[in-house]
Design a protein around this motif. Sequence first.
Motif, PDB file in Angstrom:
ATOM      1  N   GLY A 438       0.814  -1.202   0.000  1.00 23.65           N
ATOM      2  CA  GLY A 438       0.000   0.000   0.000  1.00 23.65           C
ATOM      3  C   GLY A 438       0.852   1.257   0.000  1.00 23.65           C
ATOM      4  N   ASP A 439       0.270   2.343   0.506  1.00 21.70           N
ATOM      5  CA  ASP A 439       0.985   3.623   0.502  1.00 21.70           C
ATOM      6  C   ASP A 439       2.226   3.584   1.387  1.00 21.70           C
ATOM      7  OD1 ASP A 439      -0.950   4.649  -1.149  1.00 21.70           O
ATOM      8  OD2 ASP A 439      -2.184   5.388   0.492  1.00 21.70           O
ATOM      9  N   HIS A 440       2.200   2.744   2.415  1.00 24.98           N
ATOM     10  CA  HIS A 440       3.337   2.648   3.329  1.00 24.98           C
ATOM     11  C   HIS A 440       4.044   1.321   3.102  1.00 24.98           C
ATOM     12  CE1 HIS A 440       2.442   6.109   6.047  1.00 24.98           C
ATOM     13  NE2 HIS A 440       1.249   5.933   5.531  1.00 24.98           N
ATOM     14  N   PHE A 441       5.328   1.375   2.835  1.00 27.11           N
ATOM     15  CA  PHE A 441       6.099   0.145   2.621  1.00 27.11           C
ATOM     16  C   PHE A 441       6.167  -0.673   3.909  1.00 27.11           C
ATOM     17  CE2 PHE A 441      10.351  -1.883   2.910  1.00 27.11           C
ATOM     18  CZ  PHE A 441      10.156  -2.864   1.953  1.00 27.11           C
ATOM     19  N   LEU A 442       6.295   0.014   5.036  1.00 28.81           N
ATOM     20  CA  LEU A 442       6.440  -0.669   6.315  1.00 28.81           C
ATOM     21  C   LEU A 442       5.145  -0.574   7.118  1.00 28.81           C
ATOM     22  CD1 LEU A 442       9.987   0.608   7.316  1.00 28.81           C
ATOM     23  CD2 LEU A 442       9.405  -1.562   6.262  1.00 28.81           C
ATOM     24  N   THR A 443       4.905  -1.567   7.949  1.00 27.63           N
ATOM     25  CA  THR A 443       3.743  -1.530   8.833  1.00 27.63           C
ATOM     26  C   THR A 443       4.094  -0.934  10.189  1.00 27.63           C
ATOM     27  OG1 THR A 443       4.206  -3.779   9.563  1.00 27.63           O
ATOM     28  CG2 THR A 443       2.687  -3.519   7.728  1.00 27.63           C
ATOM     29  N   GLN A 444       5.363  -0.620  10.420  1.00 25.14           N
ATOM     30  CA  GLN A 444       5.776   0.055  11.645  1.00 25.14           C
ATOM     31  C   GLN A 444       6.206   1.476  11.292  1.00 25.14           C
ATOM     32  OE1 GLN A 444       7.874  -2.145  14.833  1.00 25.14           O
ATOM     33  NE2 GLN A 444       8.327  -3.635  13.245  1.00 25.14           N
ATOM     34  N   VAL A 445       5.537   2.456  11.855  1.00 22.17           N
ATOM     35  CA  VAL A 445       5.808   3.851  11.548  1.00 22.17           C
ATOM     36  C   VAL A 445       6.471   4.501  12.756  1.00 22.17           C
ATOM     37  CG1 VAL A 445       4.793   6.064  10.883  1.00 22.17           C
ATOM     38  CG2 VAL A 445       3.814   3.926  10.008  1.00 22.17           C
ATOM     39  N   LYS A 469       9.297   3.157  20.081  1.00 22.96           N
ATOM     40  CA  LYS A 469       9.785   4.049  19.028  1.00 22.96           C
ATOM     41  C   LYS A 469       8.921   4.017  17.776  1.00 22.96           C
ATOM     42  CE  LYS A 469      14.601   3.678  20.526  1.00 22.96           C
ATOM     43  NZ  LYS A 469      15.993   3.293  20.130  1.00 22.96           N
ATOM     44  N   THR A 470       8.115   2.959  17.627  1.00 29.46           N
ATOM     45  CA  THR A 470       7.276   2.823  16.448  1.00 29.46           C
ATOM     46  C   THR A 470       5.876   2.392  16.841  1.00 29.46           C
ATOM     47  OG1 THR A 470       7.914   0.503  16.112  1.00 29.46           O
ATOM     48  CG2 THR A 470       9.229   2.174  14.989  1.00 29.46           C
ATOM     49  N   LEU A 471       4.919   2.692  15.964  1.00 31.74           N
ATOM     50  CA  LEU A 471       3.549   2.225  16.130  1.00 31.74           C
ATOM     51  C   LEU A 471       3.186   1.328  14.956  1.00 31.74           C
ATOM     52  CD1 LEU A 471       1.583   5.415  17.286  1.00 31.74           C
ATOM     53  CD2 LEU A 471       2.604   3.637  18.701  1.00 31.74           C
ATOM     54  N   LEU A 472       2.329   0.345  15.224  1.00 31.89           N
ATOM     55  CA  LEU A 472       1.838  -0.521  14.159  1.00 31.89           C
ATOM     56  C   LEU A 472       0.753   0.201  13.373  1.00 31.89           C
ATOM     57  CD1 LEU A 472       1.495  -4.022  15.835  1.00 31.89           C
ATOM     58  CD2 LEU A 472       3.136  -3.344  14.098  1.00 31.89           C
ATOM     59  N   ARG A 473       0.830   0.114  12.062  1.00 35.17           N
ATOM     60  CA  ARG A 473      -0.173   0.728  11.195  1.00 35.17           C
ATOM     61  C   ARG A 473      -1.083  -0.366  10.656  1.00 35.17           C
ATOM     62  NH1 ARG A 473      -0.778   1.656   5.655  1.00 35.17           N
ATOM     63  NH2 ARG A 473      -2.056   3.479   5.188  1.00 35.17           N
TER      64      ARG A 473
END
Length: 626
Positions: A438-445, A469-473
Amino acid sequence: MILKKTAKRIGVFAYFDADGVVDDYVPVLVASVAEHCDYLLCMVNGKLNQEDDAKLRAVADEVCYRPNEGLDITAYKEGYFRLRDAELLNEADELLFFNQTVFGPVYPLQTMFAEMAGRNLDFWGLTRHKGLNADLTGTIWDKVEYGYIPPHIQSYFFAVRGSLLHDAKFDEYWNTLPVLHNYVEAVSLHEMRFTKYFEDLGFQGAPYLDCTEWESYMDYPLMGMPIEMLTQKHTPFVKRKSFFSARTEYLSVPQGAAGGDLLQYLADQTNYDIGLILQNLTRTVPASVYTMALTPCAQPANRLAEGSTAAILWLDSPAMVSAAIKAAQSLPAGSAVFCIATDAKLAQKLQEALPDASIQVTSQPALAYAAEQILPQLEGYEYLLYLPLTMPEISDELLNRTLAETTAAALGDVPADIAMLSRLAGVGMLCPLPDTLGDHFLTQVPLAELPQLASLLRQTPLKKLPLGKTLLRMPQSAFFCRTELLEGFADLPWAEIEKANGTDFILPLFAQSKEALCGFALPWQTAVRELWNAKEQLSRLAAVAGTPEHHKLDLIEFRMQGIVDFYNERRYSMTLDQAYTMPLGFKDKLFIILRILLKPQTFAKLYRLLHHGQDIPPDHRDENLP
């Protein structure tokens, strides 16, 4: 030394929690060990409130507090000195040291203590690390005095018999132990040293669990093969970090699945309450970390599972009406369908297709509307399915269409959803597998990229969670859960969450606040597709970042980290103009100012103090990139 049945055992339990909390697994652990001790001392690094202090005092003979310095090893040391000075060790036949880094017991401890009592030993532990015969020069382990890592009994659970305990060399060992500043020093200067140090003096040590037959392909079986350790070795404890360590930390773990498989095994095959694990895990570890470690996933399959379900279907395009019909038809008897449409024409089409459904038209963000307007109507329903089936305006955006279809395939069969939710250990909420195309390559932002959301979360009940440090998208924010889990869901500030672009991030955090995991459903077609997509993406990254000498994944990562470190070092060699124009953080700017104001010797001393003795990086402006 073999222990007699009348042997006296003393225990030292080292405890630390960053929040000063004693979760329920701790009294269970301590009480189980205390049953086999004549006296048990709890050494607490830091502070506890009155309620949590009482939890420890209920299962221990004494609770002592010390500054949070020197980690568990220094707590062991001071606990030993305290018992020695109080003459509580004078008649002791065994001194046991353990800490809070394990869950258990899974099996009764009587078997372990009885077996080890009959073995002629001076010290023993639960497990032994096989060591590493390699040059440690220039590595983080270069403080190990032997120049290599010798086989050693691990320090989270070990005991010394009277033959060693009452020897002057044992007292001398603790008196000469250097001050420990961090984990690497604790392992280097104690754990990797203790076994060889005393074996060289003629003392005999051994582990309770002999794993030598696995050592040719496994460094750390308790982490890498925890289920085999339970089924074949009957380990009474499992490591706490099994449930949140990075999947690649233990490279011999097949597919990185050990943590998730262990949680499921404990739930299905043992009497250990995994609620104790979830309580601690969800309070202390960011959802993005433990989710990546556990990856609780299930394959949707036809199951005869029943349960009254409310389904909220959100559509903005006629293209997904057929998917909505399919989902609605899967509902068990006694269920209800609520459809949210973005325009009146689509609403009419839905009403014709689903005459028993409640159709509502709104331009508001769907999840916020559902939480505020529909959730209050769901009393009496056991489950809730929230299924966004949205399409992009431009039909060529195939990636987003794929995401909508994947969402429908993952959660669109409610009996399968109920079955998956029932069999996944610890999971309270099911979501589709986050799509990597999708629009984000990673699921952790990175949380730093979400400043508005981070600020908003600190104003909600979710502020108590460790965000990390990251959130799950979670694209689409689709989910399936028991309605009892949603208490407080409608009270979240949804309008502000939408403004902060935070809808995709709330579900894992909300599940975490309920001491539950956020699990994933995915059809096998999606899993296979994503596997090949990931391989393709890694190949393309390797083609850009790799070299003939650095073509394996770990070597590419090492090389890229070297480049990052190189540029980080250059930050301290900038001109004022460069520093003014660069997007530096406050710490970097402060260091630049201090370097201007302070004498070179004073700044160098300050730098070493803040960087654990490291010198200022050299000026690399004329060097080539690695």
